[in-house]
Design a protein around this motif. Structure first.
Motif, mmCIF file in Angstrom:
data_model
loop_
_atom_site.group_PDB
_atom_site.id
_atom_site.type_symbol
_atom_site.label_atom_id
_atom_site.label_comp_id
_atom_site.label_asym_id
_atom_site.label_seq_id
_atom_site.Cartn_x
_atom_site.Cartn_y
_atom_site.Cartn_z
ATOM 1 N N THR A 196 0.840 -1.196 0.000
ATOM 2 C CA THR A 196 0.000 0.000 0.000
ATOM 3 C C THR A 196 0.875 1.246 0.000
ATOM 4 O OG1 THR A 196 -0.139 0.234 2.411
ATOM 5 C CG2 THR A 196 -1.741 -1.251 1.357
ATOM 6 N N GLU A 197 0.248 2.387 -0.193
ATOM 7 C CA GLU A 197 1.003 3.643 -0.216
ATOM 8 C C GLU A 197 1.582 4.011 1.146
ATOM 9 O OE1 GLU A 197 -2.519 6.948 0.139
ATOM 10 O OE2 GLU A 197 -2.149 6.057 -1.814
ATOM 11 N N THR A 198 1.080 3.415 2.226
ATOM 12 C CA THR A 198 1.612 3.699 3.561
ATOM 13 C C THR A 198 2.665 2.688 4.003
ATOM 14 O OG1 THR A 198 -0.190 2.497 4.637
ATOM 15 C CG2 THR A 198 -0.492 4.869 4.307
ATOM 16 N N ASP A 199 2.915 1.658 3.191
ATOM 17 C CA ASP A 199 3.923 0.646 3.520
ATOM 18 C C ASP A 199 5.303 1.101 3.072
ATOM 19 O OD1 ASP A 199 2.035 -1.121 4.546
ATOM 20 O OD2 ASP A 199 1.799 -2.200 2.667
ATOM 21 N N ILE A 200 6.304 0.699 3.835
ATOM 22 C CA ILE A 200 7.689 0.926 3.433
ATOM 23 C C ILE A 200 8.416 -0.420 3.466
ATOM 24 C CG2 ILE A 200 7.785 3.337 4.172
ATOM 25 C CD1 ILE A 200 9.276 2.364 6.683
ATOM 26 N N ASP A 201 9.456 -0.508 2.682
ATOM 27 C CA ASP A 201 10.267 -1.721 2.639
ATOM 28 C C ASP A 201 11.219 -1.757 3.828
ATOM 29 O OD1 ASP A 201 9.415 -2.825 0.050
ATOM 30 O OD2 ASP A 201 10.349 -1.022 -0.778
ATOM 31 N N ILE A 202 11.382 -2.949 4.366
ATOM 32 C CA ILE A 202 12.368 -3.185 5.411
ATOM 33 C C ILE A 202 13.511 -3.939 4.754
ATOM 34 C CG2 ILE A 202 12.861 -4.428 7.545
ATOM 35 C CD1 ILE A 202 9.980 -4.066 8.361
ATOM 36 N N LYS A 203 14.717 -3.549 5.070
ATOM 37 C CA LYS A 203 15.869 -4.250 4.522
ATOM 38 C C LYS A 203 15.986 -5.621 5.186
ATOM 39 C CE LYS A 203 18.516 -0.046 3.797
ATOM 40 N NZ LYS A 203 19.695 0.703 4.216
ATOM 41 N N SER A 204 16.171 -6.640 4.365
ATOM 42 C CA SER A 204 16.477 -7.953 4.907
ATOM 43 C C SER A 204 17.898 -8.300 4.485
ATOM 44 C CB SER A 204 15.471 -9.008 4.448
ATOM 45 O OG SER A 204 15.551 -9.204 3.067
ATOM 46 N N GLU A 205 18.507 -9.171 5.231
ATOM 47 C CA GLU A 205 19.919 -9.486 5.058
ATOM 48 C C GLU A 205 20.304 -9.805 3.613
ATOM 49 O OE1 GLU A 205 21.745 -13.070 7.044
ATOM 50 O OE2 GLU A 205 22.126 -11.448 8.451
ATOM 51 N N ASP A 206 19.564 -10.703 2.969
ATOM 52 C CA ASP A 206 19.923 -11.077 1.608
ATOM 53 C C ASP A 206 18.906 -10.620 0.571
ATOM 54 O OD1 ASP A 206 17.878 -12.809 2.193
ATOM 55 O OD2 ASP A 206 19.121 -14.600 2.156
ATOM 56 N N GLY A 207 17.810 -10.044 1.019
ATOM 57 C CA GLY A 207 16.835 -9.465 0.118
ATOM 58 C C GLY A 207 15.945 -10.444 -0.618
ATOM 59 N N ASP A 208 16.039 -11.738 -0.288
ATOM 60 C CA ASP A 208 15.230 -12.710 -1.025
ATOM 61 C C ASP A 208 13.793 -12.799 -0.528
ATOM 62 O OD1 ASP A 208 15.946 -14.017 1.346
ATOM 63 O OD2 ASP A 208 15.956 -15.990 0.393
ATOM 64 N N ILE A 209 13.531 -12.246 0.640
ATOM 65 C CA ILE A 209 12.166 -12.222 1.176
ATOM 66 C C ILE A 209 11.754 -10.765 1.346
ATOM 67 C CG2 ILE A 209 10.688 -12.791 3.143
ATOM 68 C CD1 ILE A 209 12.403 -15.292 3.541
ATOM 69 N N PRO A 210 10.745 -10.309 0.574
ATOM 70 C CA PRO A 210 10.295 -8.924 0.728
ATOM 71 C C PRO A 210 9.555 -8.743 2.057
ATOM 72 C CG PRO A 210 8.983 -10.066 -0.941
ATOM 73 C CD PRO A 210 10.023 -11.022 -0.476
ATOM 74 N N ILE A 211 9.959 -7.727 2.817
ATOM 75 C CA ILE A 211 9.346 -7.443 4.121
ATOM 76 C C ILE A 211 8.877 -6.000 4.124
ATOM 77 C CG2 ILE A 211 9.657 -7.434 6.624
ATOM 78 C CD1 ILE A 211 11.990 -9.386 6.230
ATOM 79 N N LEU A 212 7.655 -5.801 4.608
ATOM 80 C CA LEU A 212 7.040 -4.473 4.675
ATOM 81 C C LEU A 212 6.641 -4.143 6.102
ATOM 82 C CD1 LEU A 212 4.456 -4.922 1.776
ATOM 83 C CD2 LEU A 212 6.703 -3.835 1.607
ATOM 84 N N ILE A 213 6.446 -2.861 6.338
ATOM 85 C CA ILE A 213 5.832 -2.372 7.575
ATOM 86 C C ILE A 213 5.127 -1.071 7.234
ATOM 87 C CG2 ILE A 213 7.834 -1.049 8.359
ATOM 88 C CD1 ILE A 213 7.096 -1.993 11.244
ATOM 89 N N GLU A 214 4.023 -0.805 7.911
ATOM 90 C CA GLU A 214 3.365 0.489 7.725
ATOM 91 C C GLU A 214 4.228 1.561 8.371
ATOM 92 O OE1 GLU A 214 -0.902 1.756 8.329
ATOM 93 O OE2 GLU A 214 -1.125 -0.437 8.208
ATOM 94 N N ARG A 215 4.413 2.641 7.672
ATOM 95 C CA ARG A 215 5.296 3.722 8.135
ATOM 96 C C ARG A 215 4.993 4.135 9.587
ATOM 97 N NH1 ARG A 215 4.953 6.538 3.900
ATOM 98 N NH2 ARG A 215 7.011 6.153 3.110
ATOM 99 N N ARG A 216 3.725 4.214 9.935
ATOM 100 C CA ARG A 216 3.341 4.694 11.277
ATOM 101 C C ARG A 216 3.681 3.707 12.387
ATOM 102 N NH1 ARG A 216 -2.729 3.352 12.427
ATOM 103 N NH2 ARG A 216 -3.053 1.649 10.945
ATOM 104 N N PHE A 217 3.936 2.440 12.046
ATOM 105 C CA PHE A 217 4.242 1.430 13.063
ATOM 106 C C PHE A 217 5.731 1.316 13.379
ATOM 107 C CE2 PHE A 217 0.224 -0.888 11.529
ATOM 108 C CZ PHE A 217 -0.558 -0.217 12.454
ATOM 109 N N GLN A 218 6.578 1.971 12.612
ATOM 110 C CA GLN A 218 8.030 1.886 12.837
ATOM 111 C C GLN A 218 8.434 2.237 14.256
ATOM 112 O OE1 GLN A 218 10.845 3.179 9.552
ATOM 113 N NE2 GLN A 218 9.076 4.519 9.290
ATOM 114 N N VAL A 219 7.750 3.179 14.843
ATOM 115 C CA VAL A 219 8.109 3.686 16.161
ATOM 116 C C VAL A 219 8.039 2.597 17.254
ATOM 117 C CG1 VAL A 219 5.772 4.484 16.745
ATOM 118 C CG2 VAL A 219 7.757 5.632 17.732
ATOM 119 N N PHE A 220 7.264 1.552 17.028
ATOM 120 C CA PHE A 220 7.089 0.500 18.023
ATOM 121 C C PHE A 220 8.163 -0.588 17.949
ATOM 122 C CE2 PHE A 220 2.744 2.123 17.235
ATOM 123 C CZ PHE A 220 2.530 2.677 18.483
#
Length: 107
Positions: free
Chosen positions: A50-74
């Motif tokens: 979604t437009e509110t999701d951001i990518d999280i870096k993973s070690e090797d990048g083979d698994i895409p991981i997301l988080i909603e921007r507003r939840f990063q603080v937790f």
């Protein structure tokens, strides 16, 4: 934000992704918790970013991981996703804390 997956954690995630294609999303669920800052982490497989999701870096990048921007603080800037003591479940932790020790991946 960065997530390292252990070999066992990666296997659990890939098994779930073989049942349903998608991206792994870390969610901070506050429903029924009393207020917006009291919540529990959850893992979901989602088909779209979604437009509110951001990518999280993973070690090797083979698994895409997301988080909603507003939840990063937790969460902490560097976390690890590993196998839990309960088969088929995952543990999300950092050097400072354990966020959840028996996470299931929901669809």
């Amino acid at each position: 934000m960065q997530v390292t997956l252990t070999d066992e954690g990666r296997n659990i995630v890939k098994r779930a992704m073989s049942e349903q294609l998608g991206m792994l999303k870390i969610v901070y669920d506050t429903d029924g918790c009393g207020c917006a800052v009291s919540g529990v982490p959850k893992l979901q497989l989602v088909s779209n970013k979604t437009e509110t999701d951001i990518d999280i870096k993973s070690e090797d990048g083979d698994i895409p991981i997301l988080i909603e921007r507003r939840f990063q603080v937790f969460f902490d800037p560097k976390m690890t996703l590993s196998a839990s003591v309960k088969p088929g479940r995952l543990q999300l932790k950092s050097d400072q804390q354990i966020f959840h020790s028996r996470l299931a991946i929901t669809y």
